[in-house]
Each structure stands twice: as C-alpha cells, then as structure tokens.
Design a protein around this motif. Structure first.
Motif, short mmCIF file in Angstrom:
data_model
loop_
_atom_site.label_atom_id
_atom_site.label_comp_id
_atom_site.label_asym_id
_atom_site.label_seq_id
_atom_site.Cartn_x
_atom_site.Cartn_y
_atom_site.Cartn_z
N LEU A 183 -40.11 -4.44 -4.29
CA LEU A 183 -41.10 -3.56 -3.67
C LEU A 183 -41.14 -3.75 -2.15
CD1 LEU A 183 -44.67 -2.90 -5.04
CD2 LEU A 183 -44.34 -3.41 -2.63
N THR A 184 -41.33 -4.99 -1.70
CA THR A 184 -41.49 -5.22 -0.27
C THR A 184 -40.21 -4.94 0.52
OG1 THR A 184 -41.08 -7.60 -0.57
CG2 THR A 184 -43.38 -6.87 -0.55
N ASP A 185 -39.06 -5.29 -0.06
CA ASP A 185 -37.80 -5.02 0.63
C ASP A 185 -37.57 -3.51 0.74
OD1 ASP A 185 -37.41 -7.72 0.81
OD2 ASP A 185 -35.84 -7.82 -0.72
N GLY A 186 -37.83 -2.79 -0.34
CA GLY A 186 -37.63 -1.35 -0.33
C GLY A 186 -38.57 -0.64 0.61
N VAL A 187 -39.84 -1.03 0.59
CA VAL A 187 -40.81 -0.42 1.50
C VAL A 187 -40.47 -0.78 2.95
CG1 VAL A 187 -43.23 -0.38 2.22
CG2 VAL A 187 -42.65 -0.31 -0.21
N GLY A 188 -40.07 -2.03 3.18
CA GLY A 188 -39.70 -2.44 4.53
C GLY A 188 -38.56 -1.62 5.10
N ASP A 191 -45.30 -2.56 -14.79
CA ASP A 191 -46.31 -1.66 -15.34
C ASP A 191 -47.08 -1.02 -14.19
OD1 ASP A 191 -48.08 -3.62 -14.41
OD2 ASP A 191 -48.67 -4.30 -16.42
N HIS A 192 -48.25 -0.50 -14.45
CA HIS A 192 -49.01 0.20 -13.41
C HIS A 192 -49.44 -0.73 -12.28
CE1 HIS A 192 -51.00 3.76 -11.95
NE2 HIS A 192 -52.18 3.19 -11.95
N SER A 193 -49.52 -2.02 -12.56
CA SER A 193 -49.88 -3.01 -11.54
C SER A 193 -48.66 -3.78 -11.04
CB SER A 193 -50.90 -4.00 -12.11
OG SER A 193 -52.09 -3.33 -12.49
N PHE A 194 -47.45 -3.32 -11.41
CA PHE A 194 -46.19 -3.96 -11.08
C PHE A 194 -46.05 -5.34 -11.71
CE2 PHE A 194 -46.81 -1.00 -7.44
CZ PHE A 194 -45.75 -0.15 -7.71
N ALA A 195 -46.82 -5.59 -12.76
CA ALA A 195 -46.63 -6.81 -13.53
C ALA A 195 -45.41 -6.64 -14.42
CB ALA A 195 -47.86 -7.12 -14.37
N LEU A 236 -47.94 4.15 -4.08
CA LEU A 236 -47.69 3.03 -4.98
C LEU A 236 -48.30 3.34 -6.34
CD1 LEU A 236 -48.82 0.31 -2.42
CD2 LEU A 236 -46.43 0.77 -3.03
N SER A 237 -47.48 3.26 -7.40
CA SER A 237 -47.98 3.53 -8.76
C SER A 237 -48.71 4.87 -8.82
CB SER A 237 -48.89 2.40 -9.24
OG SER A 237 -48.17 1.20 -9.36
N PHE A 238 -48.06 5.91 -8.33
CA PHE A 238 -48.70 7.23 -8.37
C PHE A 238 -48.98 7.62 -9.82
CE2 PHE A 238 -48.90 11.82 -8.46
CZ PHE A 238 -49.66 12.11 -7.34
N ASP A 254 -49.58 -5.83 -5.16
CA ASP A 254 -48.67 -5.07 -4.30
C ASP A 254 -49.22 -4.92 -2.89
OD1 ASP A 254 -50.62 -3.54 -5.61
OD2 ASP A 254 -49.49 -1.69 -5.45
N LEU A 255 -50.53 -4.70 -2.78
CA LEU A 255 -51.14 -4.57 -1.45
C LEU A 255 -51.07 -5.88 -0.69
CD1 LEU A 255 -54.29 -2.36 -2.21
CD2 LEU A 255 -51.90 -1.69 -1.82
N GLN A 256 -51.34 -6.98 -1.36
CA GLN A 256 -51.28 -8.28 -0.69
C GLN A 256 -49.84 -8.63 -0.29
OE1 GLN A 256 -53.79 -10.37 0.31
NE2 GLN A 256 -55.14 -8.66 -0.23
N ALA A 257 -48.88 -8.28 -1.14
CA ALA A 257 -47.48 -8.55 -0.80
C ALA A 257 -47.05 -7.78 0.44
CB ALA A 257 -46.58 -8.20 -1.99
N LEU A 258 -47.46 -6.52 0.54
CA LEU A 258 -47.11 -5.72 1.72
C LEU A 258 -47.81 -6.24 2.97
CD1 LEU A 258 -47.24 -2.15 0.14
CD2 LEU A 258 -45.20 -3.41 0.88
N ALA A 259 -49.05 -6.68 2.81
CA ALA A 259 -49.80 -7.21 3.96
C ALA A 259 -49.15 -8.46 4.52
CB ALA A 259 -51.24 -7.49 3.56
N ALA A 260 -48.45 -9.21 3.67
CA ALA A 260 -47.76 -10.42 4.12
C ALA A 260 -46.37 -10.11 4.67
CB ALA A 260 -47.63 -11.41 2.96
N ALA A 261 -45.69 -9.11 4.08
CA ALA A 261 -44.28 -8.88 4.41
C ALA A 261 -44.06 -7.97 5.61
CB ALA A 261 -43.57 -8.29 3.20
N LEU A 262 -44.96 -7.04 5.88
CA LEU A 262 -44.66 -6.02 6.87
C LEU A 262 -45.04 -6.35 8.32
CD1 LEU A 262 -45.47 -2.72 4.92
CD2 LEU A 262 -43.29 -3.92 5.19
N PRO A 263 -46.11 -7.11 8.59
CA PRO A 263 -46.42 -7.40 10.00
C PRO A 263 -45.26 -8.02 10.79
CG PRO A 263 -48.33 -7.87 8.67
CD PRO A 263 -47.21 -7.56 7.72
N PRO A 264 -44.42 -8.90 10.21
CA PRO A 264 -43.28 -9.40 10.98
C PRO A 264 -42.29 -8.31 11.39
CG PRO A 264 -43.72 -10.86 9.13
CD PRO A 264 -44.56 -9.64 8.93
#
Length: 221
Positions: A207-212, A187-191, A125-127, A44-54
């Motif tokens: 996840l990335t669309d919603g957070v974006g 699951d807890h790791s979004f798998a 994320l996964s509180f 999830d962290l890597q996905a956000l790091a790729a999706a949000l900078p643009p």
C-alpha cells in the motif's frame, strides 16, 4: 505532529498534520478522511502518515465532526460532504496542491467533492463499490465522477468490492481517470489472514510503496 480544530456547519472537525522534517521540500498535501466505522487510527491511514512525509508530502488526517463529538454512528453522506467542504480552506491554506483522500466512506466523500473543490487528485482507500453481497447497488458513478486522476487501493478480498469488480480505468483520459492498486488478500481494513502468503507488514508495504510512487507522479504534474 500538529492538530487543529476547524469549525464547520456540522460541528468541530479536527485535522492532525504529519509534516515533512525541516529541510525536506514540501511537494503537496494529502488529506485523508476516515470511514464510517472507525477513525484516523486505521492501519492504512497511520501507515501513510508515517511513510509519506519523508517524500515531501504533508499528510493531514481528518476527523469528521461526528467522530470528534464522540458519536458512534456516522451521519448522512450530505452531512459528511458539508463537513469536508468546510475543512477544505484549512487543507489548501499551505499553498500546495491538495490530494483529497479517504478510506471507505471517506473515499466516497473525496470523490463526490473533488471537482468542485479543485482537488489535485483523489486517493480512494477501500472504496465501498457496493454493500457486501449487493453488487447491484453500485456506487461506481461516484468514483467515475471524481473527474481528476484517482488511485483506488483495494484489498483482494474486500467484501465491499473486489478489484476485479471495478470498472476499467482510463488513467490517461482528459477527465483524469483512475488506476487500481490491489493489496493481496486484504479485507476492507487491509487485514490479511494468517494463511496468506504475505505478512501484514508486507501488505501495508504494498500500500505505502504504491501510494508513494503514485503520489510522486502527481507532484510532478
């Protein structure tokens, strides 16, 4: 991608920056810490790091001192909070609003310290609402105590707390309130399991669309 080491009372921490491309207006900083069982390589962290900078979001992936030192066990929550507090000036030093975030234990840290540090908002994320199988050991007070707008992103099958177990949100309240985004089957790791009606990539897109979308609303505040 840029990395920097930050000295804290708990030891050296590391921030890895994923920045918008030159010419993309910077809106805010999203600082996200990892959980107690892994590091910034989490999907999830890597996905956000790729999706949000643009979108004009500088993503700061924060590694706590225990992880930088190569230890396998996370320290007590008080020590995690100490490291996060000491990192904050480096996160806020770019002159942009900072959204405090994290996954699992990192989400708890972000919630516990958001108000005192002046976080613009919180991304949880996964509180870990409770230990698996122990709903009576609720940590809802930490989430509700953030006192700033908060987005909880939770897997539909997270044993640390399914979406339906969370207290009702109040996103429009003066204290901030929280919203909840469910990642189906996660699951807890979004798998997601193979039997799921969505793929792993589709789950991460939720996840990335919603957070974006949420983070764009926060940059407008």
């Amino acid at each position: 991608m840029q990395s920097e080491i930050v000295d804290t009372p708990a030891g050296d921490a590391r921030i890895t920056w994923h920045l918008p491309k030159k010419g993309t207006p910077a809106r805010l900083v999203l600082a996200v810490g990892h959980g107690a069982g892994g590091g910034i390589e989490a999907r999830d962290l890597q996905a956000l790091a790729a999706a949000l900078p643009p979108l004009g979001v500088s993503v700061a992936l924060v590694e706590q001192p225990w992880r930088v030192a190569g230890k396998k066990l996370a320290p007590a929550p008080k020590t995690l909070d100490t490291g996060w507090r000491a990192l904050w000036p480096a996160l806020a030093g770019r002159g942009l609003p900072v959204v405090a975030g994290g996954r699992s234990a990192g989400a708890r840290v972000a919630c516990r310290t958001a108000s005192e540090l002046g976080a613009h908002a919180v991304l949880a994320l996964s509180f870990p609402l409770h230990p698996p199988g122990r709903p009576e050991k609720s940590r809802a007070d930490e989430l509700l105590g953030a006192a700033v707008p908060t987005l909880v992103v939770q897997g539909g099958n997270d044993p640390f707390g399914k979406p339906a177990e969370f207290p009702a949100g109040s996103a429009g309240s003066p204290g901030g309130g929280h919203e909840l985004l469910e990642v189906p089957y996660g699951d807890h790791s979004f798998a997601v399991p193979k039997r799921a009606t969505i793929t792993q990539d589709e789950a991460l897109n939720v996840l990335t669309d919603g957070v974006g979308k949420w983070i764009r609303s926060q940059s407008a505040r």
